[in-house]
Design a protein around this motif. Structure first.
Motif, PDB file in Angstrom:
ATOM      1  N   GLU A  79       4.820   8.609   6.262  1.00 41.98           N
ATOM      2  CA  GLU A  79       3.823   9.251   7.115  1.00 41.98           C
ATOM      3  C   GLU A  79       4.436   9.812   8.392  1.00 41.98           C
ATOM      4  OE1 GLU A  79      -0.467   8.227   9.215  1.00 41.98           O
ATOM      5  OE2 GLU A  79       0.574   6.675   8.090  1.00 41.98           O
ATOM      6  N   TYR A  80       5.406   9.113   8.942  1.00 38.96           N
ATOM      7  CA  TYR A  80       6.060   9.543  10.177  1.00 38.96           C
ATOM      8  C   TYR A  80       7.515   9.950   9.953  1.00 38.96           C
ATOM      9  CZ  TYR A  80       1.945   7.303  12.056  1.00 38.96           C
ATOM     10  OH  TYR A  80       0.651   6.952  12.327  1.00 38.96           O
TER      11      TYR A  80
ATOM     12  N   ASP B 208       6.195  -2.164   9.035  1.00 32.50           N
ATOM     13  CA  ASP B 208       4.862  -2.345   8.468  1.00 32.50           C
ATOM     14  C   ASP B 208       4.626  -1.514   7.215  1.00 32.50           C
ATOM     15  OD1 ASP B 208       4.121  -4.256  10.254  1.00 32.50           O
ATOM     16  OD2 ASP B 208       3.070  -2.878  11.586  1.00 32.50           O
ATOM     17  N   GLY B 209       5.261  -0.364   7.088  1.00 30.05           N
ATOM     18  CA  GLY B 209       4.989   0.477   5.931  1.00 30.05           C
ATOM     19  C   GLY B 209       6.186   0.856   5.101  1.00 30.05           C
TER      20      GLY B 209
ATOM     21  N   GLY C 146       1.696  11.415   3.166  1.00 34.49           N
ATOM     22  CA  GLY C 146       0.957  10.165   3.108  1.00 34.49           C
ATOM     23  C   GLY C 146       1.007   9.501   1.749  1.00 34.49           C
ATOM     24  N   LEU C 147       2.003   9.826   0.934  1.00 34.76           N
ATOM     25  CA  LEU C 147       2.125   9.289  -0.422  1.00 34.76           C
ATOM     26  C   LEU C 147       2.860   7.955  -0.430  1.00 34.76           C
ATOM     27  CD1 LEU C 147       3.172  12.608  -2.184  1.00 34.76           C
ATOM     28  CD2 LEU C 147       0.866  11.625  -2.009  1.00 34.76           C
TER      29      LEU C 147
ATOM     30  N   ARG D 255       0.809  -1.230   0.000  1.00 28.75           N
ATOM     31  CA  ARG D 255       0.000   0.000   0.000  1.00 28.75           C
ATOM     32  C   ARG D 255       0.832   1.265   0.000  1.00 28.75           C
ATOM     33  NH1 ARG D 255      -3.166  -0.559   5.162  1.00 28.75           N
ATOM     34  NH2 ARG D 255      -1.471  -1.993   5.565  1.00 28.75           N
ATOM     35  N   HIS D 256       1.985   1.229   0.642  1.00 26.80           N
ATOM     36  CA  HIS D 256       2.823   2.418   0.765  1.00 26.80           C
ATOM     37  C   HIS D 256       4.020   2.395  -0.183  1.00 26.80           C
ATOM     38  CE1 HIS D 256       0.494   3.334   4.328  1.00 26.80           C
ATOM     39  NE2 HIS D 256       0.743   2.112   4.765  1.00 26.80           N
TER      40      HIS D 256
END
Length: 166
Positions: free
Chosen positions: A143-144, A124-125, A154-155, A91-92
């Motif tokens: 995101e972080y 996880d991302g 958030g891309l 997803r990321h």
């Protein structure tokens, strides 16, 4: 009284392993095996089911596995040719594929990572690789601030970017 066997069958030599929240993987004689929950196809077996015992997770080419890293829903392996192959949630952009972001059930190389990788770590991302020469390159969620830059967003970031240590 229980009898102890006089000899045990030879066990394969495990050179690396990693266990995450829902699954684990190990490298035995250059071959990757995974077991546990198959969340987002993170077992890399190409099969849809979870596995109670280690199951072959074949690479996408002739390279052999050397080091493994797992997170909740993805897995990455550093291969003998210095590349990284990943599977699972994308997803990321954490699989480094640059395509649709759909989960991948089998190992595929991280594209645009031309450097020789000496260590890989997943979360996880996102994922990061230590490459020959000492640089760190990361891809996936930012995101972080996981990509180590001065911004957060958030891309999807499937292209590895170098982390600058100041």
């Amino acid at each position: 009284m229980d009898r102890v066997p006089s000899s045990l069958p030879a066990l394969p030599s495990v050179s690396d392993f990693a266990v995450g929240e829902l699954h684990g993987c190990g490298v035995s004689q250059g071959t990757v095996y995974c077991w546990g929950a198959n969340t987002a196809q993170a077992l890399c077996t190409g099969l849809p089911d979870s596995e109670q015992e280690p199951r072959l997770a074949p690479p996408s080419n002739d390279a052999r596995g050397q080091q493994i890293s797992v997170s909740r829903s993805n897995t990455c392996a550093r291969m003998t040719d210095g590349t990284v192959q990943c599977c699972g949630d994308d997803r990321h952009g954490q699989l480094g594929r640059g395509d649709s972001g759909a989960p991948r059930s089998a190992f595929r190389p991280v594209i645009s990572l031309a450097d020789h990788v000496v260590h890989v770590v997943t979360s996880d991302g996102s994922a990061c690789a230590l490459v020959q020469g000492g640089a760190v390159k990361c891809w996936g969620s930012n995101e972080y601030g996981e990509l180590g830059g001065q911004t957060r967003d958030g891309l999807r970031h499937p292209q590895p970017s170098q982390v600058t240590f100041r």
